[in-house]
Design an enzyme around this catalytic site. Structure first.
Site, PDB file in Angstrom:
ATOM      1  N   LYS A   1       0.836  -1.208   0.000  1.00 32.05           N
ATOM      2  CA  LYS A   1       0.000   0.000   0.000  1.00 32.05           C
ATOM      3  C   LYS A   1       0.874   1.262   0.000  1.00 32.05           C
ATOM      4  CE  LYS A   1      -3.696  -2.622   2.121  1.00 32.05           C
ATOM      5  NZ  LYS A   1      -4.454  -3.029   3.298  1.00 32.05           N
TER       6      LYS A   1
ATOM      7  N   GLN B   1      -4.866  -1.536   9.581  1.00 33.11           N
ATOM      8  CA  GLN B   1      -4.623  -2.840   8.951  1.00 33.11           C
ATOM      9  C   GLN B   1      -5.131  -3.969   9.849  1.00 33.11           C
ATOM     10  OE1 GLN B   1      -3.281  -3.378   5.817  1.00 33.11           O
ATOM     11  NE2 GLN B   1      -3.660  -5.550   6.127  1.00 33.11           N
TER      12      GLN B   1
ATOM     13  N   ASP C   1     -11.048   2.171   3.459  1.00 35.04           N
ATOM     14  CA  ASP C   1     -11.234   0.728   3.306  1.00 35.04           C
ATOM     15  C   ASP C   1     -12.714   0.404   3.091  1.00 35.04           C
ATOM     16  OD1 ASP C   1      -9.058  -0.963   3.208  1.00 35.04           O
ATOM     17  OD2 ASP C   1      -8.752  -1.005   5.378  1.00 35.04           O
TER      18      ASP C   1
END
Ligand code: NAP
Length: 290
Positions: free
Chosen positions: A53, A97, A120
Site C-alpha cells: 500500500k 490494517q 477501506d
C-alpha cells in the site's frame, strides 16, 4: 482457453490514472491526497500488505503516514489515535490494517473511523451506502472486483452470480454490489449452505471469498463461467524464497480450462484491492476539497 483477468495490469492502469490526477493537482498548486495507515504489531503478512500500500502511494504521488503501534496497545489508546486522524485536516483517509490483536474489537475500531475518511469502506455507513445507491467510499475488495469486471467488459446484468463466503469485508458487500450495481441475480453461500456444488455449478459468475485452498473443484464449475478467486492463503512451500506461496480457494489448474475468464492468485483480486484504496483516497480528498 480462458482469458486471465490480469489484476496487476488493470491496477497499474488505475495507478496511472490516479497519478495523472495527482500531477494535475500539484501543477495547480494544490497538495497531494494524504493516506495514513495504522499497523498494530509485527505480523509478517500484514507488513507485506502494508508495504504494498505504501509503494502504491509512492507510485501515484500521494503523501502517506505509517503509524506502527505495539501489539500490546490498549483499545482506548488505539481509539485516541483514530480520533486524532479523524480530526487531522491534512489526512484525507486512513486505514487500520487487520487483523488486530484479540483484546481489541474490530467492530469498535472500524466503527470509530469517520465514514468520509474510511477508505477501506468498512464502516456501517459506507457498507449501507451500497444499498442507498449513493455510494460514499465503497468496500475496497468488492469495489476492485466490480472494477475488474467492468474493465474486461464482462456482462453482469441478468446473470446468475454465486458468491461463496459472506464476510463483512468481502462476500457480504460484494453480493450487494453485484445485485445493486451489477444487476445480477445473486445467490450467497456460506458455512451452513447445504450442497454447495448445487449452487456453484449454476453460476454464470462465481466469486469465492472463503480462505480455504482448493474448496472449488472443476466439477463445481459450469462450462464457460467467469470465476473470481478472492481467497489468499499462505501455504508452506520449501521451494519458494519466502518459504510460502499464496493459494486461492479455487483449484486453478483444473478449473481454469472450463472457464471463460478467471483470476489468478496472486495477481488477480489482490492488486485491485490496493487500486481501490487509491481510488477511495482520491475520492475522499475530492469530497473534502469540495
Ligand atoms: P472470513 O472473514 O473468514 O470469511 C470467510 C467467509 O466464508 C465467512 O462468511 C465464512 O462463514 C464462509 N465460509 C467458511 N467456510 C465455508 C465453506 N466451507 N463454504 C462456504 N463458505 C464458507 O474471511 P475474509 O476476510 O472474507 O477473507 C476470505 C479470503 O479472502 C481469505 O483467504 C482472505 O485472505 C482473502 N481476502 C483477500 C483479499 C484480497 O485483496 N485479495 C481481500 C480480503 C480477503 P462463517 O462466517 O459462518 O464462518
Amino acid at each position: 482457453m480462458p482469458t486471465i483477468l490480469d489484476g496487476r495490469k488493470i491496477a497499474n492502469d488505475i495507478k496511472k490514472e490516479v497519478a495523472f490526477k495527482v500531477t494535475s493537482l500539484k501543477d495547480a498548486g494544490k497538495r497531494a491526497p494524504h493516506l495514513a495507515i495504522i499497523i498494530c504489531g509485527d505480523d509478517s503478512a500484514s507488513h507485506t500488505y502494508v508495504g504494498g500500500k505504501i509503494n502504491a502511494c509512492k507510485t501515484v504521488g500521494f503523501d502517506y503516514t505509517l503509524m506502527q503501534v505495539a501489539t500490546t496497545i490498549s483499545e482506548e489508546k488505539l481509539i485516541q489515535h483514530i480520533d486524532n486522524l479523524n480530526q487531522d485536516p491534512d489526512i484525507d483517509g486512513f486505514i487500520v490494517q487487520l487483523p488486530l490483536p484479540d483484546h481489541i474489537s474490530v467492530e469498535k475500531i472500524t466503527g470509530r473511523i469517520l465514514p468520509e475518511k474510511d477508505v477501506d469502506g468498512f464502516t456501517n455507513q459506507n457498507f449501507g451506502s451500497i444499498v442507498t445507491q449513493n455510494p460514499l467510499l465503497l468496500p475496497a475488495t468488492p469495489f476492485g472486483i466490480m472494477e475488474l469486471l467492468k474493465r474486461y467488459e464482462i456482462e453482469t446484468k441478468g446473470k446468475h452470480c454465486v458468491v461463496v463466503g459472506a464476510s463483512r469485508i468481502a462476500g457480504a458487500p460484494l453480493s450487494l454490489m453485484m445485485m445493486q450495481q451489477g444487476l445480477a441475480t445473486v445467490t450467497v453461500c456460506h458455512k451452513y449452505t447445504e450442497n454447495l456444488e448445487a449452487h456453484t455449478v449454476s453460476a454464470d459468475i462465481l466469486i469465492v471469498a472463503v480462505g480455504k485452498p482448493g474448496l472449488i473443484t472443476a466439477d463445481m464449475v459450469k462450462e464457460g463461467a467467469v470465476v473470481i478467486d478472492v481467497g489468499t492463503t499462505r501455504v508452506d512451500d520449501a521451494s519458494a524464497k519466502s518459504g510460502f506461496r499464496l493459494k486461492g480457494d479455487v483449484d486453478y489448474d483444473k478449473v481454469a480450462p472450463k472457464t471463460s475468464f478467471i483470476t489468478p492468485v496472486p495477481g488477480g483480486v489482490g492488486p485491485m484491492t490496493i487500486a481501490s484504496l487509491l481510488m477511495n483516497t482520491l475520492r475522499a480528498y475530492e469530497m473534502r476539497i469540495s
